[in-house]
Design an enzyme around this catalytic site. Structure first.
Site, PDB file in Angstrom:
ATOM      1  CG  ASN A 186      41.262  42.771  39.984  1.00 21.49           C
ATOM      2  OD1 ASN A 186      41.161  41.559  40.123  1.00 21.49           O
ATOM      3  ND2 ASN A 186      41.971  43.304  39.001  1.00 21.49           N
ATOM      4  CB  ILE A 187      35.006  44.551  40.328  1.00 21.51           C
ATOM      5  CG1 ILE A 187      34.882  43.295  41.190  1.00 21.51           C
ATOM      6  CG2 ILE A 187      33.810  44.705  39.392  1.00 21.51           C
ATOM      7  CD1 ILE A 187      33.819  43.385  42.269  1.00 21.51           C
ATOM      8  CD  GLU A 224      44.494  44.934  47.417  1.00 19.93           C
ATOM      9  OE1 GLU A 224      43.704  44.816  46.449  1.00 19.93           O
ATOM     10  OE2 GLU A 224      45.653  45.379  47.285  1.00 19.93           O
TER      11      GLU A 224
END
Length: 129
Positions: free
Chosen positions: A42-43, A55
């Site tokens: 995740n960013i 994802e």
């Protein structure tokens, strides 16, 4: 590739997460039908809207490299409960994966549960016939 190897790759990807706002690290490992694996983390972004989940990072990396056939994904976070994909990620999976696509959700303790995409999103919106 067995699920434990996919989980290990997701855990390694989680270490690269950029999460200065939530501190919630998530990693994903996407298995293509040919055996290729793409990972993602995740960013976050201070504007929140541009934040990207692990994802989707993995799926978008694969699609951008020309891959379109996927078998499974493993998702892991720092949560003591298994980490379920958000609604946006479920819809992206529905765009690129079939109903039999396997989603393995993993807790920080190593507990996991595997379900199909159809179980996660039984009435997926689709323009496909």
């Amino acid at each position: 590739m067995d699920v434990t190897e996919l989980i290990k790759k997701a855990a390694k990807a989680k270490e690269k997460a950029y999460v200065p706002y939530s501190g919630f690290y998530v990693g994903a490992a996407l298995l293509c039908k040919d055996g290729t694996v793409f990972t993602g983390c995740n960013i976050e972004n201070s504007a929140y809207g541009p934040t990207n989940c692990a994802e989707r990072t993995a799926i978008f990396k694969a699609v951008s490299e020309g891959y379109r056939e996927f078998q499974a994904i493993a998702i892991i976070s720092d949560s003591e409960e298994v980490t379920s994909p958000c609604g946006v990620c479920r819809q992206v999976m529905a765009e690129f994966c079939g109903p039999e696509f396997e989603v393995t959700m993993v807790s920080c303790k190593g507990d996991y549960k595997t379900v199909t995409l159809e179980e996660l999103l039984p009435y997926a919106f689709s323009m496909k016939k």
